[in-house]
Design an enzyme around this catalytic site. Structure first.
Site, mmCIF file in Angstrom:
data_model
loop_
_atom_site.group_PDB
_atom_site.id
_atom_site.type_symbol
_atom_site.label_atom_id
_atom_site.label_comp_id
_atom_site.label_asym_id
_atom_site.label_seq_id
_atom_site.Cartn_x
_atom_site.Cartn_y
_atom_site.Cartn_z
ATOM 1 N N SER A 296 0.758 -1.288 -0.160
ATOM 2 C CA SER A 296 0.181 0.055 -0.127
ATOM 3 C C SER A 296 0.763 1.246 0.041
ATOM 4 O O SER A 296 1.795 1.403 -0.952
ATOM 5 C CB SER A 296 -0.862 -0.152 1.154
ATOM 6 N N ASP B 112 -9.549 -4.648 -5.282
ATOM 7 C CA ASP B 112 -9.161 -3.612 -4.332
ATOM 8 C C ASP B 112 -9.636 -2.169 -4.310
ATOM 9 O O ASP B 112 -9.681 -1.585 -5.562
ATOM 10 C CB ASP B 112 -7.442 -3.703 -4.674
ATOM 11 N N HIS C 174 -7.423 -5.204 -0.522
ATOM 12 C CA HIS C 174 -6.195 -4.642 -0.155
ATOM 13 C C HIS C 174 -5.449 -5.326 1.072
ATOM 14 O O HIS C 174 -4.048 -5.073 0.969
ATOM 15 C CB HIS C 174 -6.686 -3.093 0.182
#
Length: 397
Positions: free
Chosen positions: A171, A342, A371
């Site tokens: 991320s 995601d 995610h």
């Protein structure tokens, strides 16, 4: 933020009724710090403090070897794991050892380091500023890329006596990697391979709660959230994790609260570890960092923080608008794992990112992944981690 508010309201409405609900066996790691979580499973643990060029003090954790290879002499290849937005070093060790990337890499013969970005639970110290002051929180992912990442990488390499390391980002951990490695060729030369999980550069197509935050006018955003910490990790979060989310009847609420942020994946979520996830997350960041992500949603660009007026941008960047980060300037070999479910790193944004990478060595899009599956999914070893270990092994040949 919204899922936490919903959960708090639920507790308020329920009073103490949850105390009578069925209890799931609690995981002791929900009440532990990072070093304790590592040691709990029989792994060696070290905690180091990295001081950045602008005075932030970051706790960095090391697993120097696996449980069964302590007597193997010689240097081990170094791996640095960097968490995502609102995360911390705990993200890499929150599951059982067989499902946690930090432990798997240590057992595979690597010297594993877990980073923390300024402002999270384990990085709230500064040489001059108190976390109670607005000055401490005057940062976004720009500063994480400019100061945190180079300082931590240089510290690790000095400590281990090595010249290069493997970098794994999840991320926002990929975001700061993209910035740092594209703007600093010297730093880029210290990276063997960049392993990007759920990569985030532009968020033009994101369907996450950042879309809702982007609708709030700037002046109102600052009134609501202030100018210091966003999403603090407090006793309340630990209470939710240790007490509420270990109740059989309420664990579904906690699970759906997490999924509301990132996308749903019921089959991969390990409900027995929910109290650990909630107890350590969110780990916090600055309001300014959240504003930066809000700007990214509105602009659709991968650029530096917009200070709000041309004259202010001129002071910081010597130009009236924030500079665009040039992804094509990054020459580090990169392997990418993305997800088709995601909500934050939307496949369309990932496609744009892939088109800009000049040294892409591998890409895999995983069906039905979200995610958070990259750090917590039960099948993450099969879908992602084993492939990372295999790619790293190629470097040993």
């Amino acid at each position: 933020m919204w899922w936490l508010l919903v959960t708090v309201c639920f507790i308020h409405m329920s009073g103490n009724a949850f105390c009578f609900l069925g209890k799931i066996a609690k995981n002791p790691e929900a009440s532990m710090n990072v070093s304790q979580m590592i040691s709990y499973w029989g792994y060696p643990s070290e905690m180091h403090k990295v001081i950045t060029a602008d005075g932030y003090i970051l706790q960095v954790y090391r697993i120097p070897h696996g449980k069964n290879n302590a007597n193997h002499l010689g240097q081990r290849p170094v791996v640095f794991l960097q968490h995502g937005l609102l995360g911390s070093a705990t993200n890499w060790i929150s599951n059982l050892p067989k499902n946690s990337l930090g432990f798997l890499l240590a057992d595979a013969g690597y010297d594993v380091w877990l980073g923390n970005s300024r402002g999270n639970t384990w990085a709230q110290e500064h040489l001059y500023y108190s976390p109670d002051s607005p000055e401490f929180w005057a940062f976004s992912f720009d500063e994480m890329a400019e100061y945190d990442l180079p300082s931590t990488i240089d510290f690790i390499l000095r400590r281990t006596g090595q010249k290069k390391l493997h970098y794994v980002g999840h991320s926002q951990g990929t975001t700061i990697g993209f910035i740092a490695f594209s703007t600093s060729p010297t730093l880029a030369e210290k990276i063997k391979v960049f392993y990007a999980l759920a990569p985030v550069a532009t968020v033009k197509y994101t369907k996450s709660l950042f879309n809702k935050l982007a609708l709030i006018p700037h002046f109102l955003f600052k009134i609501i959230f202030g100018d210091k910490m966003f999403y603090p990790h407090t006793f309340l979060e630990q209470f939710l994790g240790v007490e509420m989310c270990s109740r059989e009847t309420l664990d579904v609420l906690c699970k759906n609260a997490l999924f509301a942020i990132t996308g749903v994946d019921n089959k991969n979520f390990n409900m027995s570890r929910l109290d650990v996830y909630i107890a350590h997350n969110p780990a916090g960041t600055s309001v300014q960092n959240t504003l930066h992500w809000r700007q990214a949603v509105k602009s659709g660009k991968f650029q530096a923080f917009d200070w709000g007026a041309p004259y202010q941008n001129l002071m910081h960047y010597h130009q009236p608008t924030p500079p665009i980060y040039n992804l094509t300037a990054m020459n580090v070999p990169i392997a990418v794992w993305s997800a088709d479910n995601d909500l934050l790193a939307d496949p369309q944004d990932v496609d744009f990112l892939l088109s800009k990478l000049s040294n892409l060595i591998y890409h895999k899009e995983i069906p039905n992944y979200n995610h958070l599956d990259f750090i917590w999914a039960m099948d993450a070893p099969q879908e992602v981690y084993n492939e990372i270990v295999s790619l790293m092994a190629e470097d040993k040949k």
